[in-house]
Design an enzyme around this catalytic site. Structure first.
Site, PDB file in Angstrom:
ATOM      1  N   HIS A 157     -15.567  -7.454  -3.118  1.00 44.29           N
ATOM      2  CA  HIS A 157     -14.177  -7.088  -3.442  1.00 44.29           C
ATOM      3  C   HIS A 157     -13.618  -8.089  -4.442  1.00 44.29           C
ATOM      4  O   HIS A 157     -13.914  -9.280  -4.365  1.00 44.29           O
ATOM      5  CB  HIS A 157     -13.309  -7.140  -2.174  1.00 44.29           C
ATOM      6  CG  HIS A 157     -11.831  -7.104  -2.473  1.00 44.29           C
ATOM      7  ND1 HIS A 157     -11.143  -5.916  -2.650  1.00 44.29           N
ATOM      8  CD2 HIS A 157     -10.933  -8.101  -2.686  1.00 44.29           C
ATOM      9  CE1 HIS A 157      -9.871  -6.199  -2.951  1.00 44.29           C
ATOM     10  NE2 HIS A 157      -9.718  -7.508  -2.965  1.00 44.29           N
ATOM     11  N   TYR A 182      -5.876  -3.667   2.988  1.00 41.92           N
ATOM     12  CA  TYR A 182      -6.123  -2.355   2.391  1.00 41.92           C
ATOM     13  C   TYR A 182      -4.945  -1.404   2.616  1.00 41.92           C
ATOM     14  O   TYR A 182      -5.123  -0.181   2.567  1.00 41.92           O
ATOM     15  CB  TYR A 182      -7.421  -1.760   2.941  1.00 41.92           C
ATOM     16  CG  TYR A 182      -8.674  -2.360   2.310  1.00 41.92           C
ATOM     17  CD1 TYR A 182      -8.858  -2.340   0.921  1.00 41.92           C
ATOM     18  CD2 TYR A 182      -9.675  -2.924   3.089  1.00 41.92           C
ATOM     19  CE1 TYR A 182     -10.006  -2.884   0.336  1.00 41.92           C
ATOM     20  CE2 TYR A 182     -10.828  -3.459   2.511  1.00 41.92           C
ATOM     21  CZ  TYR A 182     -10.978  -3.433   1.127  1.00 41.92           C
ATOM     22  OH  TYR A 182     -12.111  -3.957   0.554  1.00 41.92           O
ATOM     23  N   ASN A 225     -20.157  -1.377  -0.963  1.00 49.18           N
ATOM     24  CA  ASN A 225     -20.236  -1.858  -2.354  1.00 49.18           C
ATOM     25  C   ASN A 225     -20.169  -3.373  -2.502  1.00 49.18           C
ATOM     26  O   ASN A 225     -19.829  -3.892  -3.562  1.00 49.18           O
ATOM     27  CB  ASN A 225     -19.214  -1.128  -3.234  1.00 49.18           C
ATOM     28  CG  ASN A 225     -17.797  -1.350  -2.777  1.00 49.18           C
ATOM     29  OD1 ASN A 225     -17.560  -2.088  -1.820  1.00 49.18           O
ATOM     30  ND2 ASN A 225     -16.844  -0.743  -3.455  1.00 49.18           N
ATOM     31  N   LYS A 274     -18.422  -8.724   1.065  1.00 49.33           N
ATOM     32  CA  LYS A 274     -18.167  -7.863   2.212  1.00 49.33           C
ATOM     33  C   LYS A 274     -19.302  -7.983   3.246  1.00 49.33           C
ATOM     34  O   LYS A 274     -20.359  -8.569   2.945  1.00 49.33           O
ATOM     35  CB  LYS A 274     -18.003  -6.420   1.711  1.00 49.33           C
ATOM     36  CG  LYS A 274     -16.763  -6.241   0.797  1.00 49.33           C
ATOM     37  CD  LYS A 274     -16.635  -4.789   0.346  1.00 49.33           C
ATOM     38  CE  LYS A 274     -15.393  -4.558  -0.490  1.00 49.33           C
ATOM     39  NZ  LYS A 274     -15.231  -3.130  -0.859  1.00 49.33           N
ATOM     40  N   GLU A 306      -3.170 -11.213  -2.036  1.00 47.91           N
ATOM     41  CA  GLU A 306      -4.399 -11.341  -1.250  1.00 47.91           C
ATOM     42  C   GLU A 306      -4.751 -12.807  -0.988  1.00 47.91           C
ATOM     43  O   GLU A 306      -5.209 -13.157   0.098  1.00 47.91           O
ATOM     44  CB  GLU A 306      -5.544 -10.614  -1.970  1.00 47.91           C
ATOM     45  CG  GLU A 306      -5.308  -9.104  -2.000  1.00 47.91           C
ATOM     46  CD  GLU A 306      -6.279  -8.324  -2.876  1.00 47.91           C
ATOM     47  OE1 GLU A 306      -7.152  -8.937  -3.537  1.00 47.91           O
ATOM     48  OE2 GLU A 306      -6.178  -7.080  -2.896  1.00 47.91           O
TER      49      GLU A 306
END
Ligand code: UDP
Length: 149
Positions: free
Chosen positions: A115, A49, A112, A9, A126
């Site tokens: 992913h 998302y 975080n 990310k 995805e």
């Protein structure tokens, strides 16, 4: 062999963790079959998302994930989806098991670092969202006989 979608990310890229995170997966034995740096357009972020669109964190999540470049990859290996999820650890880095990527590198649920697809079905979806078939490379890895019995 199974494939999964993984993304470093924007915080992971900004914090110079790209090499470390890829190295974790490579050293484990997962095979990189697709890899690119990109900026995520807003519409792709919202699709990716989509399951969270009614959650209070959806707006900030889309802002975060589009805030800078990411490194997207497809990893292949035995039980790749579960293996990557276990290596990443829980969504909240402060709750993640010691030694996992999120526990090692993160502090906050909204930062975080990484992913990974949560099921084989999500992985398929995805991978198709982020990669065209020509961007995925089929190749033999000689080391596989030392990784798999
Ligand atoms: N997220 C957040 N706040 C929350 C829950 C999730 O910012 O309360 C973000 C976080 O970046 C997380 C992503 O939304 O990685 C997707 O959430 P999910 O529950 O699918 O967690 P994951 O599969 O990434 O562990």
């Amino acid at each position: 062999m199974e494939r999964t979608f993984v993304m470093i990310k924007p915080d992971g890229v900004q914090r110079n963790l790209v090499g470390n995170i890829i190295a974790c997966f490579e050293k484990k034995g997962l095979k990189i079959v697709g890899l690119k740096m990109m900026r995520i357009p807003r519409d792709l972020a919202e699709k990716h998302y989509g399951e969270h669109k009614d959650k209070p964190f959806f707006g900030p999540l889309v802002e975060y994930i589009t805030s800078g470049p990411v490194v997207a990859m497809v990893l292949e290996g035995k039980d790749a989806v579960t293996t990557v999820r276990e290596m990443m650890g829980a969504t909240n880095p402060l709750k993640a098991a010691p030694g996992t990527i999120r526990a090692t590198y993160g502090m906050d649920i909204g930062r975080n670092v990484v992913h990974g697809s949560d099921s084989p079905a999500s992985a398929g979806r995805e991978i198709n969202l982020f990669f065209s078939p020509e961007e995925l490379v089929d190749y033999r890895r000689d080391v596989d006989r030392w990784i798999y019995e």
